[in-house]
Design an enzyme around this catalytic site. Structure first.
Site, PDB file in Angstrom:
ATOM      1  N   GLY A  48       4.090  59.538 -20.031  1.00 43.87           N
ATOM      2  CA  GLY A  48       2.657  59.767 -19.913  1.00 43.87           C
ATOM      3  C   GLY A  48       2.290  61.081 -20.571  1.00 43.87           C
ATOM      4  O   GLY A  48       3.141  61.970 -20.702  1.00 43.87           O
ATOM      5  N   GLN A  53      -2.742  68.452 -22.239  1.00 37.90           N
ATOM      6  CA  GLN A  53      -1.398  68.807 -22.730  1.00 37.90           C
ATOM      7  C   GLN A  53      -1.358  68.953 -24.250  1.00 37.90           C
ATOM      8  O   GLN A  53      -0.383  69.451 -24.796  1.00 37.90           O
ATOM      9  CB  GLN A  53      -0.367  67.760 -22.302  1.00 37.90           C
ATOM     10  N   CYS A  90       7.775  67.146 -16.020  1.00 34.05           N
ATOM     11  CA  CYS A  90       6.576  67.171 -16.863  1.00 34.05           C
ATOM     12  C   CYS A  90       6.935  67.782 -18.213  1.00 34.05           C
ATOM     13  O   CYS A  90       7.617  68.811 -18.255  1.00 34.05           O
ATOM     14  CB  CYS A  90       5.487  68.000 -16.183  1.00 34.05           C
ATOM     15  N   LEU A  91       6.489  67.158 -19.299  1.00 34.88           N
ATOM     16  CA  LEU A  91       6.781  67.680 -20.645  1.00 34.88           C
ATOM     17  C   LEU A  91       6.282  69.113 -20.808  1.00 34.88           C
ATOM     18  O   LEU A  91       6.901  69.909 -21.508  1.00 34.88           O
ATOM     19  CB  LEU A  91       6.107  66.798 -21.711  1.00 34.88           C
ATOM     20  N   HIS A 132       0.247  61.659 -11.513  1.00 36.20           N
ATOM     21  CA  HIS A 132       0.679  62.867 -12.222  1.00 36.20           C
ATOM     22  C   HIS A 132      -0.316  63.215 -13.338  1.00 36.20           C
ATOM     23  O   HIS A 132      -0.740  64.363 -13.468  1.00 36.20           O
ATOM     24  CB  HIS A 132       2.089  62.641 -12.788  1.00 36.20           C
ATOM     25  N   GLU A 133      -0.700  62.200 -14.125  1.00 36.44           N
ATOM     26  CA  GLU A 133      -1.643  62.452 -15.225  1.00 36.44           C
ATOM     27  C   GLU A 133      -3.029  62.828 -14.688  1.00 36.44           C
ATOM     28  O   GLU A 133      -3.720  63.659 -15.283  1.00 36.44           O
ATOM     29  CB  GLU A 133      -1.742  61.238 -16.154  1.00 36.44           C
ATOM     30  N   HIS A 136      -3.167  66.457 -14.115  1.00 38.91           N
ATOM     31  CA  HIS A 136      -3.405  67.222 -15.353  1.00 38.91           C
ATOM     32  C   HIS A 136      -4.904  67.349 -15.644  1.00 38.91           C
ATOM     33  O   HIS A 136      -5.365  68.390 -16.104  1.00 38.91           O
ATOM     34  CB  HIS A 136      -2.726  66.536 -16.544  1.00 38.91           C
TER      35      HIS A 136
HETATM   36 NI    NI Z   1       2.853  66.242 -16.975  1.00 38.74          NI
END
Ligand code: NI
Length: 174
Positions: A48, A53, A90-91, A132-133, A136
């Protein structure tokens, strides 16, 4: 139009902390952004990716939870059922995973990349990735789910990892 890999914003970037604004018009520019976000997600092996991000504070995210890429615009969780605790990464917050409570099941309202209203029920990993998204889009990161006593230690790990990644990048560009 060709999708391009976008620069991934990481912990410390103010974009990750802003609350994103709803998208009022879904046109070629938004679809281009979505294509580029999907490419960025795949290039970085994510499941995702949310617009903040890549430095865009708009309520858009993309996910691929085993069924191909899906774009989600202006999402609203309208129903939550149950609770599951599981480790999450998380990236944008490399080097750590955090145990986070998420709903076992959610019902999501959103617009797709053509501006059409969609409603879907998602469970387990899908519900987790979406929740999670959604975080963000509110400027919330996985470290915020760590209890305040342990948080500094976790943030220290993230910062150490980012330092290593920056050094690797400098090495590779020499
Ligand atoms: Ni993330």
């Amino acid at each position: 139009m060709i999708a391009t890999k976008l620069k991934l914003r990481v912990y410390g970037d103010p974009c990750l902390r802003r609350k994103s604004a709803p998208v009022s018009n879904i046109g070629p520019a938004e679809r281009m952004l979505i294509s580029s976000m999907i490419k960025t997600m795949y290039d970085d092996d994510g499941v995702g990716l949310a617009a903040p991000q890549v430095g865009i504070n708009q309520t858009i995210f993309v996910v691929d939870i085993g069924e191909g890429p899906v774009a989600v615009i202006n999402p609203k969780i309208v129903k939550k059922i149950g609770k599951v605790t599981q480790n999450e990464g998380c990236l944008s917050v490399p080097g750590v995973t955090v145990a986070i409570d998420r709903p076992q099941q959610i019902r999501l309202h959103y617009l797709d990349e053509n501006g059409h209203e969609q409603e879907g029920d998602f469970a387990d990993l899908k519900a987790r990735v979406i929740a999670h998204e959604m975080d963000h889009l509110d400027g919330k990161l996985i470290v915020d789910h760590v209890n305040p006593a342990d948080r500094p230690k976790v943030i220290q790990k993230v910062e150490a990892k980012l330092k290593v990644m920056t050094n690797d990048k400098i090495q590779n560009s020499k």
